[in-house]
Enzyme design. Sequence first.
Site, mmCIF file in Angstrom:
data_model
loop_
_atom_site.group_PDB
_atom_site.id
_atom_site.type_symbol
_atom_site.label_atom_id
_atom_site.label_comp_id
_atom_site.label_asym_id
_atom_site.label_seq_id
_atom_site.Cartn_x
_atom_site.Cartn_y
_atom_site.Cartn_z
ATOM 1 C CD GLU A 247 -2.865 -1.273 0.313
ATOM 2 O OE1 GLU A 247 -3.110 -0.270 -0.375
ATOM 3 O OE2 GLU A 247 -3.444 -2.360 0.150
ATOM 4 C CB CYS A 281 -1.324 7.504 1.748
ATOM 5 S SG CYS A 281 -2.784 6.867 2.575
#
Length: 466
Positions: A247, A281
């Site tokens: 991720e 993110c």
Amino acid sequence: MRSEIGNLIGGQTSEAAGGRFEKLRPGDGSLLCTAPRSGEPEVRAAVAAARGAQREWAARTPVERGEIVRELALALRARREEAAAIVVEETGKSLELALGEADAAVEMGFFVAGEGRRLYGRTTTSAMPNRTVLVTRRPVGVAGLIVSFNTPLPNYAWKVFPAVFCGNAAVLKPSEHTPASAAFFGELCQKLLPPGVLNVVHGIGSEAGPPLVESSDVDLVSFTGSAGTGRSISERGGARLAKVVLELGGKNALVVCDDADLDRAVEWSLASAFSNAGQRCAAASRVVVFDSVYEEFRERFLAGARTYETGPVISEQSLERILRALEGQQVAGGGNRLERPGWWLAPSVVEDVARDASLSRTELFGPVALLYRVGDLDEAIALVNDSPYGLTSAIHTASLHRAMRFAEEVEAGVVVVNGGTHGSEPHMGFGGVKQSGTGWREAGIEALDVYTEWKYVNLIADPART
Ligand code: NAD
């Protein structure tokens, strides 16, 4: 909070042969604690402890493991203020944000715990008479979990809760920037999990990370962090054909159309770009504005940025890296280090960056937003998609048609209409396309695909009739 943190291996606190490293407070640069500077020997011991505990743990029923995860979530909820206070010191973020993150970690625990009574498999048909096929989920084995510093408690919860619930034993390698919250989380879990089911190994990423990724006794590597580190983990893990789940980062775009509610669009753009000092993110680091509303948006966005309360960035190196990236750019607001101890960057707005310039394509992971001007939706979508990343995206518009076209055509794992570039909720799978990940989704029931393997069990009821 302890000033000297230890590793947690096989239920015991231990030191590292490599000594200790110092963790400083981003808010003022003072010493917060020291933690073991682990390397290969400590990782080997932790993996062995996990291997030793995994079979017995997997033999418990999913219902029982789910109940234990529920107890873990309750224990974290009972100590949410303490957990949040540690995160505040360790990251410099506001107490409000840290409390929200503690609650998000708790909610992840509750969601995963519910799977205890829902760990569904499937049955399927067969071309062969008398054959029934059961498709069941099995634990992967030993999971190596490597996470980023940015939202430490949810980062641990998103990996540790589903990993152990699914019957794996885990070795958590937290970021060197967040040893205190990881120690807190590890100790909390230790009270309820059998020794060795969760081990925590602290250390510098380049020293403690590779031995975990390379260990042939680690069946799954689940990583959240930057694309650069992800690439190295993919290569090392790939060399031994391990299951590697990545991720990664984003250079997320938020589009403001000419029919947007401008008040809301400004508000969401500020929060998306600058909350948690842009260290998300999912942060909107590219704000793409239609020509006809550009000047008005720009003025309000700059005014909002001037007074936006971001926290510090995580380290001196991070601050210097971001300041270097801003050198020579058209900085419309901010762009300077604040005159105070610690690692504070004024919320920064940059204009006129070429779409193919490295600044347009590099994730800074700080409170920096780039403003772009576009003529129409076609141009906006082309600009959004002209990126190596594809994690989250947002559009502000009153037009259902524009919203649906954007949702359809944008290359991203998450689309938000008339909101911020959010992360996720525990029941929603989260992840991105292109260099934002390798196709997996965390959280949601999608997390079960990360932490289990499918097994096909063929039952032939009447051998005489096959
Ligand atoms: P990072 O890649 O520097 O570090 C992440 C983790 O990897 C840390 O624990 C670090 O110690 C470890 N590490 C460093 N080098 C390693 C190596 N060679 N081998 C193994 N492990 C190593 O990232 P960061 O600065 O901690 O986090 C910021 C990045 O994380 C950003 O790119 C951000 O977008 C990303 N992120 C992604 C998500 C998501 O869900 N997609 C969520 C949060 C953060």
